[in-house]
Design a protein around this motif. Sequence first.
Motif, mmCIF file in Angstrom:
data_model
loop_
_atom_site.group_PDB
_atom_site.id
_atom_site.type_symbol
_atom_site.label_atom_id
_atom_site.label_comp_id
_atom_site.label_asym_id
_atom_site.label_seq_id
_atom_site.Cartn_x
_atom_site.Cartn_y
_atom_site.Cartn_z
ATOM 1 N N THR A 96 0.755 -1.112 -0.140
ATOM 2 C CA THR A 96 0.092 -0.065 -0.096
ATOM 3 C C THR A 96 0.726 1.279 0.186
ATOM 4 O OG1 THR A 96 -0.308 0.052 2.342
ATOM 5 C CG2 THR A 96 -1.727 -1.094 1.256
ATOM 6 N N GLY A 97 2.103 0.857 0.076
ATOM 7 C CA GLY A 97 2.791 2.261 -0.109
ATOM 8 C C GLY A 97 3.304 2.692 1.429
ATOM 9 N N MET A 98 3.092 2.211 2.574
ATOM 10 C CA MET A 98 3.483 2.568 3.895
ATOM 11 C C MET A 98 4.964 2.684 4.004
ATOM 12 S SD MET A 98 2.316 1.259 7.747
ATOM 13 C CE MET A 98 0.983 2.034 7.720
ATOM 14 N N PRO A 99 5.182 3.947 4.413
ATOM 15 C CA PRO A 99 6.790 3.952 4.678
ATOM 16 C C PRO A 99 7.308 3.093 5.818
ATOM 17 C CG PRO A 99 5.694 6.285 4.756
ATOM 18 C CD PRO A 99 4.387 5.217 4.678
ATOM 19 N N VAL A 100 8.708 2.425 5.421
ATOM 20 C CA VAL A 100 9.178 1.575 6.426
ATOM 21 C C VAL A 100 9.045 2.273 7.970
ATOM 22 C CG1 VAL A 100 11.091 0.507 7.162
ATOM 23 C CG2 VAL A 100 10.443 0.368 4.669
ATOM 24 N N ALA A 101 9.493 3.657 8.142
ATOM 25 C CA ALA A 101 9.355 4.234 9.291
ATOM 26 C C ALA A 101 8.271 3.857 10.253
ATOM 27 C CB ALA A 101 9.640 5.664 9.115
ATOM 28 N N ASP A 102 6.888 4.120 9.391
ATOM 29 C CA ASP A 102 5.752 3.990 9.833
ATOM 30 C C ASP A 102 5.338 2.719 10.113
ATOM 31 O OD1 ASP A 102 5.237 6.654 9.529
ATOM 32 O OD2 ASP A 102 3.738 6.464 7.940
ATOM 33 N N MET A 103 5.856 1.730 9.470
ATOM 34 C CA MET A 103 5.678 0.168 9.688
ATOM 35 C C MET A 103 6.456 -0.127 11.266
ATOM 36 S SD MET A 103 5.379 -1.760 6.188
ATOM 37 C CE MET A 103 7.494 -1.409 5.850
ATOM 38 N N VAL A 104 7.614 0.400 11.191
ATOM 39 C CA VAL A 104 8.570 0.114 12.386
ATOM 40 C C VAL A 104 7.622 0.908 13.564
ATOM 41 C CG1 VAL A 104 10.526 0.772 13.566
ATOM 42 C CG2 VAL A 104 10.719 -0.038 11.351
ATOM 43 N N ARG A 105 7.281 2.140 13.488
ATOM 44 C CA ARG A 105 6.340 2.611 14.626
ATOM 45 C C ARG A 105 5.210 1.579 14.969
ATOM 46 N NH1 ARG A 105 5.543 5.115 18.900
ATOM 47 N NH2 ARG A 105 3.896 6.296 19.109
ATOM 48 N N TYR A 106 4.427 1.240 13.992
ATOM 49 C CA TYR A 106 3.526 0.334 14.131
ATOM 50 C C TYR A 106 3.906 -1.032 15.086
ATOM 51 C CZ TYR A 106 -0.562 -2.589 13.378
ATOM 52 O OH TYR A 106 -1.736 -3.453 13.519
ATOM 53 N N ALA A 107 4.970 -1.381 14.597
ATOM 54 C CA ALA A 107 5.584 -2.514 15.406
ATOM 55 C C ALA A 107 5.975 -2.266 16.659
ATOM 56 C CB ALA A 107 6.645 -3.100 14.641
ATOM 57 N N ASP A 108 6.384 -1.175 16.885
ATOM 58 C CA ASP A 108 6.875 -0.605 18.342
ATOM 59 C C ASP A 108 5.567 -0.381 18.978
ATOM 60 O OD1 ASP A 108 9.489 -0.470 17.526
ATOM 61 O OD2 ASP A 108 9.336 1.766 17.449
ATOM 62 N N LEU A 109 4.454 0.020 18.604
ATOM 63 C CA LEU A 109 3.287 0.003 19.249
ATOM 64 C C LEU A 109 2.793 -1.234 19.492
ATOM 65 C CD1 LEU A 109 1.592 2.929 17.140
ATOM 66 C CD2 LEU A 109 2.443 3.192 19.593
ATOM 67 N N VAL A 110 2.712 -2.178 18.725
ATOM 68 C CA VAL A 110 2.114 -3.668 18.919
ATOM 69 C C VAL A 110 3.217 -4.086 20.056
ATOM 70 C CG1 VAL A 110 2.105 -5.759 18.129
ATOM 71 C CG2 VAL A 110 1.468 -4.035 16.398
ATOM 72 N N ARG A 111 4.349 -3.951 20.055
ATOM 73 C CA ARG A 111 4.979 -4.772 21.241
ATOM 74 C C ARG A 111 4.817 -3.848 22.470
ATOM 75 N NH1 ARG A 111 8.900 -4.471 17.244
ATOM 76 N NH2 ARG A 111 9.799 -2.599 17.833
ATOM 77 N N ALA A 112 4.287 -2.398 22.583
ATOM 78 C CA ALA A 112 4.002 -1.761 23.594
ATOM 79 C C ALA A 112 2.741 -2.457 24.555
ATOM 80 C CB ALA A 112 4.063 -0.424 23.580
ATOM 81 N N GLY A 113 1.903 -3.080 23.613
ATOM 82 C CA GLY A 113 0.621 -3.836 24.320
ATOM 83 C C GLY A 113 -0.850 -3.041 23.850
ATOM 84 N N ASP A 114 -1.814 -3.664 24.558
ATOM 85 C CA ASP A 114 -3.121 -3.268 24.145
ATOM 86 C C ASP A 114 -3.375 -1.543 24.309
ATOM 87 O OD1 ASP A 114 -3.242 -6.084 23.579
ATOM 88 O OD2 ASP A 114 -4.541 -6.336 25.250
ATOM 89 N N ARG A 115 -2.558 -1.259 25.206
ATOM 90 C CA ARG A 115 -2.883 0.217 25.743
ATOM 91 C C ARG A 115 -2.564 0.985 24.506
ATOM 92 N NH1 ARG A 115 1.948 2.507 26.372
ATOM 93 N NH2 ARG A 115 3.752 1.208 27.042
#
Length: 162
Positions: A96-115
């Motif tokens: 979809t063209g999501m920048p890698v930096a945004d994907m890494v940010r998303y991964a960081d958020l996932v690791r941070a948990g449900d909150r």
Amino acid sequence: MTVTQSEPAVSGATVTGRLSTPRSDCGAGLSHPRPAGRDQYTISEVAAYTGLSAHTLRWYERIGLMPHVDRTHTGQRRFSNRDLDWLDLVTKLRLTGMPVADMVRYADLVRAGDRTFPERQQLLTAHREDVQQRIAELQSTLDVLDYKIEIYADARRASERF
């Protein structure tokens, strides 16, 4: 712990014979069959399954997009079914063209948990709006191409009448 452990469950895998095929609620699965194995896949199996190179898989791990891939006692990577599910999502986001930096940010958020659900939703919603805008631009471009093609088709038909 893999990245997707705090992600809500989206799908499972359908097993047919020795190969299993990914099933996703967000679209068709990849054209590559899931490697046969017991939740322990080599980097070459994962590369064949995802279409990503081993170099890209190592890079994803290095930048935090694909964290904590298990290793054997000799240090060889062993990917799990959860890792393959995560890579399916990453591949779709990349498509979809999501920048890698945004994907890494998303991964960081996932690791941070449900909150972090609200932040994840906001990130994905903003990206969805970008995708919709690009789709509209592409549709407009397609309309122009169709118009031009029709002009040439009309000219060809007119010249065939004489």
